[in-house]
Design a protein around this motif. Structure first.
Motif, PDB file in Angstrom:
ATOM      1  N   ILE A 174     -26.524 -51.756  25.246  1.00  0.00           N
ATOM      2  CA  ILE A 174     -27.611 -52.787  24.478  1.00  0.00           C
ATOM      3  C   ILE A 174     -26.926 -54.134  24.777  1.00  0.00           C
ATOM      4  O   ILE A 174     -27.909 -55.049  24.971  1.00  0.00           O
ATOM      5  CB  ILE A 174     -27.708 -52.338  23.255  1.00  0.00           C
ATOM      6  CG1 ILE A 174     -28.432 -51.143  23.012  1.00  0.00           C
ATOM      7  CG2 ILE A 174     -28.953 -53.344  22.608  1.00  0.00           C
ATOM      8  CD1 ILE A 174     -28.832 -50.604  21.635  1.00  0.00           C
ATOM      9  N   ASP A 180     -32.517 -60.347  27.504  1.00  0.00           N
ATOM     10  CA  ASP A 180     -33.804 -59.326  27.950  1.00  0.00           C
ATOM     11  C   ASP A 180     -34.584 -58.724  26.656  1.00  0.00           C
ATOM     12  O   ASP A 180     -35.401 -58.926  26.351  1.00  0.00           O
ATOM     13  CB  ASP A 180     -33.136 -58.273  29.021  1.00  0.00           C
ATOM     14  CG  ASP A 180     -34.364 -57.420  29.709  1.00  0.00           C
ATOM     15  OD1 ASP A 180     -35.650 -57.954  29.199  1.00  0.00           O
ATOM     16  OD2 ASP A 180     -34.221 -56.474  30.177  1.00  0.00           O
ATOM     17  N   TRP A 181     -33.576 -57.757  26.009  1.00  0.00           N
ATOM     18  CA  TRP A 181     -34.152 -57.245  24.721  1.00  0.00           C
ATOM     19  C   TRP A 181     -33.884 -58.184  23.635  1.00  0.00           C
ATOM     20  O   TRP A 181     -34.711 -57.948  22.759  1.00  0.00           O
ATOM     21  CB  TRP A 181     -33.466 -55.972  24.468  1.00  0.00           C
ATOM     22  CG  TRP A 181     -33.690 -54.878  25.328  1.00  0.00           C
ATOM     23  CD1 TRP A 181     -34.356 -54.853  26.563  1.00  0.00           C
ATOM     24  CD2 TRP A 181     -33.382 -53.252  25.102  1.00  0.00           C
ATOM     25  NE1 TRP A 181     -34.437 -53.480  26.963  1.00  0.00           N
ATOM     26  CE2 TRP A 181     -33.933 -52.613  26.043  1.00  0.00           C
ATOM     27  CE3 TRP A 181     -32.952 -52.833  24.119  1.00  0.00           C
ATOM     28  CZ2 TRP A 181     -34.010 -51.373  26.116  1.00  0.00           C
ATOM     29  CZ3 TRP A 181     -32.648 -51.313  23.979  1.00  0.00           C
ATOM     30  CH2 TRP A 181     -33.305 -50.669  25.190  1.00  0.00           C
ATOM     31  N   TYR A 197     -30.155 -53.858  15.800  1.00  0.00           N
ATOM     32  CA  TYR A 197     -30.085 -52.548  16.321  1.00  0.00           C
ATOM     33  C   TYR A 197     -29.310 -51.797  15.633  1.00  0.00           C
ATOM     34  O   TYR A 197     -29.382 -50.408  15.127  1.00  0.00           O
ATOM     35  CB  TYR A 197     -29.559 -52.596  17.829  1.00  0.00           C
ATOM     36  CG  TYR A 197     -30.747 -53.130  18.696  1.00  0.00           C
ATOM     37  CD1 TYR A 197     -31.499 -52.582  19.312  1.00  0.00           C
ATOM     38  CD2 TYR A 197     -30.454 -54.401  19.233  1.00  0.00           C
ATOM     39  CE1 TYR A 197     -32.573 -53.153  20.042  1.00  0.00           C
ATOM     40  CE2 TYR A 197     -31.423 -55.127  19.762  1.00  0.00           C
ATOM     41  CZ  TYR A 197     -32.741 -54.464  20.498  1.00  0.00           C
ATOM     42  OH  TYR A 197     -33.552 -54.900  21.126  1.00  0.00           O
ATOM     43  N   HIS A 434     -36.844 -56.085  19.985  1.00  0.00           N
ATOM     44  CA  HIS A 434     -37.419 -55.434  20.950  1.00  0.00           C
ATOM     45  C   HIS A 434     -36.831 -53.992  21.165  1.00  0.00           C
ATOM     46  O   HIS A 434     -35.643 -53.770  21.090  1.00  0.00           O
ATOM     47  CB  HIS A 434     -37.325 -56.261  22.348  1.00  0.00           C
ATOM     48  CG  HIS A 434     -38.313 -57.442  22.154  1.00  0.00           C
ATOM     49  ND1 HIS A 434     -39.456 -57.465  21.844  1.00  0.00           N
ATOM     50  CD2 HIS A 434     -37.758 -58.742  22.527  1.00  0.00           C
ATOM     51  CE1 HIS A 434     -39.996 -58.602  21.983  1.00  0.00           C
ATOM     52  NE2 HIS A 434     -38.935 -59.600  22.314  1.00  0.00           N
ATOM     53  N   HIS A 435     -37.826 -53.170  21.332  1.00  0.00           N
ATOM     54  CA  HIS A 435     -37.462 -51.544  21.407  1.00  0.00           C
ATOM     55  C   HIS A 435     -36.683 -51.067  20.348  1.00  0.00           C
ATOM     56  O   HIS A 435     -36.189 -49.867  20.699  1.00  0.00           O
ATOM     57  CB  HIS A 435     -36.606 -51.413  22.862  1.00  0.00           C
ATOM     58  CG  HIS A 435     -37.278 -52.036  23.893  1.00  0.00           C
ATOM     59  ND1 HIS A 435     -38.356 -51.411  24.526  1.00  0.00           N
ATOM     60  CD2 HIS A 435     -37.015 -53.324  24.905  1.00  0.00           C
ATOM     61  CE1 HIS A 435     -38.942 -52.501  25.653  1.00  0.00           C
ATOM     62  NE2 HIS A 435     -38.231 -53.362  25.808  1.00  0.00           N
TER      63      HIS A 435
END
Length: 544
Positions: A174, A180-181, A197, A434-435
């Motif tokens: 990650i 990006d994320w 996360y 994100h995600h």
């Protein structure tokens, strides 16, 4: 009372000599049972079971364990059940006390098992107030090695598995998606960066495991209560026939000095009134009517938790607290929801947990022929001592060390976890990077699936399933303490292979010595830290 020994004799080895040996063992057990009954006839009244020396011993032992529990809460957040360790230290302390007094020429009555129970109860009540990079290295912490010796192999290996999955695989992968994320200019500790996360995936594992076990225990509790009500008369007759003379004596002493119902009811109402008045002054965000609702719901939750713990040996108070946290955080809104959720969580968790611990203590008093009234008094004394010792222990750590630093030793991990739970309850899924939501769904389902596999697969396979609750902790902290605890579990494994009988007796004593030994060093270490005196060298193994 002499400790009894148990010998397992395989059926194929039953010859005449072994039958004679078994008969002799049964005779010894009968004599010990008669001895216990004779001792019970000389049981002192409950007022004399609460002695000055037991209170002094409880203060000393409870203070040491409060410091140990505070350190473990601020470093890993994992505090094992130290009841057995506290009982063992209490026994050793009493033996030393007796020998010292005897050598000094002072006449003193021997310590009784009732006093030992009193010391254990008071000490546990005291320290319970305190509980409530690729970081893979061995930091020579004897506290965690001793903790690993006490915890089961499955807990320790689950911690290591969680550390490998998170810090060995997920976070490096990650981290490569920075920009990006999640924004590249944010620090890793930010909840919108890699720290989000770490926190929320850990929460997903813990919630999945906690909710599954909560539902399972509620099911077993309701089914067991229904079965007992259905077969009440049959079970009562069978139980009365199977009771030994010692069992009947235990029941007689326990029921003779039972705690009157009006004492419990009036005490609960009194403390509820005090809480309704005092808590909103301390936490204005938690409205007085929320406190009333909490005290109305708490007795039923406490009953479910205490009964479930009796069936499964799991204290689920923290999971009841998490449910209250989400509800109050959502009701409190964006302005007051975080503080209201955290305060309400602490309130529910404390009430539900204390009832469970007291139920276990009352069972101990039943087995040791100790008066439940004396037990309740010692529980209250230990709680009062803990209310003084626990804040002092925390202030000592807070002043001497960098508490709350995500890169330091005292990270206070569960403070981060519970705060993020409250933020999630207030802001909803918008608080996630994100995600992260998809990953949380996956790990929540993984936690539930692992529990289903453990419960429904054959025991030979199910016993190897990891524990999601234990896996989730290294997701935030790293693997260093998991390495230490796995060293402890390796010591126990090898010891049991070499000498299982001795290991069964000595492992709790050695683990208690390691934990208490390092715990006693915390006080001088804190004084040196306050004086800005640092150790000349620091050694640990890091990845190259």
């Amino acid at each position: 009372m002499r400790p009894s020994t148990m010998q397992i004799i395989p059926p194929e080895a039953m010859d005449t000599g072994e039958e004679i040996e078994r008969e002799s063992l049964e005779k010894v057990e009968e004599e010990e049972e008669e001895e216990e009954v004779d001792d019970s006839n000389r049981i002192q009244p409950w007022r004399k079971q609460v002695t000055f020396r037991s209170i002094i011993s409880s203060i000393l032992i409870g203070s040491v364990y409060s410091v140990i529990a505070t350190k473990m809460n601020l470093t890993t957040g994992i505090t094992p059940n130290l009841n057995v360790s506290a009982a063992l230290v209490a026994f050793v302390f009493m033996r030393v006390w007796t020998k010292v007094v005897k050598k000094a020429g002072i006449l003193s009555t021997p310590f009784t098992r009732q006093e030992n129970t009193m010391i254990q109860t008071c000490s546990v009540a005291c320290y319970s107030i305190a509980v409530a990079g690729l970081r893979f290295y061995f930091d020579f912490s004897m506290t965690y090695v001793g903790t690993g010796m006490i915890c089961s192999h499955n807990v320790n290996l689950s911690l290591l598995f969680g550390a490998v999955i998170s810090w060995g695989l997920m976070w490096p992968l990650i981290g490569n998606l920075k920009g990006d994320w999640f924004p590249a200019d944010l620090p890793e500790s930010s909840m919108k960066s890699l720290g989000g996360y770490r926190s929320f995936i850990s929460i997903a594992l813990i919630l999945g495991d906690g909710l599954y076990n909560l539902i399972k225990i509620l099911y077993f509790t309701s089914a067991n209560v229904h079965g007992r009500l259905k077969h009440k008369n049959i079970n009562s007759a069978a139980d009365s026939q199977n009771k030994t003379l010692n069992d009947l004596k235990q029941n007689e002493i326990f029921t003779k000095e039972t705690i009157p119902l009006w004492v419990g009811a009036s005490g609960y109402i009194l403390f509820a009134i005090i809480a309704v008045i005092a808590i909103p002054f301390i936490f204005p965000e938690l409205k007085w009517y929320y406190v009333i609702i909490a005290y109305i719901l708490a007795p039923s939750l406490a009953f479910c938790n205490a009964y479930g713990a009796g069936l499964t040996d799991f204290n689920m108070a923290y999971n009841y607290g998490k449910v209250a946290l989400f509800m109050l955080a959502a009701l409190g809104g964006k302005e007051h929801g975080v503080v209201a959720g955290l305060a309400g969580c602490g309130l529910i968790k404390s009430i539900v947990s204390v009832s469970c611990v007291l139920m276990q203590d009352l069972k101990t008093s039943h087995l040791t022929l100790t008066s439940p009234r004396a037990m309740l008094i010692n529980q209250a004394v230990g709680t009062v001592i803990g209310c003084v010792v626990a804040p002092l222990s925390f202030l000592m750590f807070y002043k001497a060390f960098d508490v709350g630093n995500p890169n330091g030793e005292f990270k206070a991990p569960y403070a981060i976890i519970y705060r993020n739970m409250a933020i999630l309850g207030v802001q909803g899924f918008s608080a996630l990077p994100h995600h992260c939501l998809e990953l949380c769904y996956g790990f929540f389902a993984f936690a539930v699936g692992i529990n289903l596999a453990r419960d429904f697969l054959p025991p030979k396979i199910g016993k190897w399933m990891p524990l999601p609750m234990a896996m989730g902790v290294p997701f935030i902290l790293g693997g260093y303490f998991a390495i230490d605890m796995c060293v402890g579990t390796l010591v126990v494994f090898v010891w049991h292979k070499l000498n299982p009988n001795k290991a069964e007796l000595m492992v709790p004593a050695v683990a208690s010595g390691l934990i208490c030994g390092e715990g006693l060093w915390i006080l001088p270490s804190s004084i040196l830290a306050l004086a800005k005196i640092r150790p000349p060298i620091c050694m640990k193994f890091l990845s190259s």
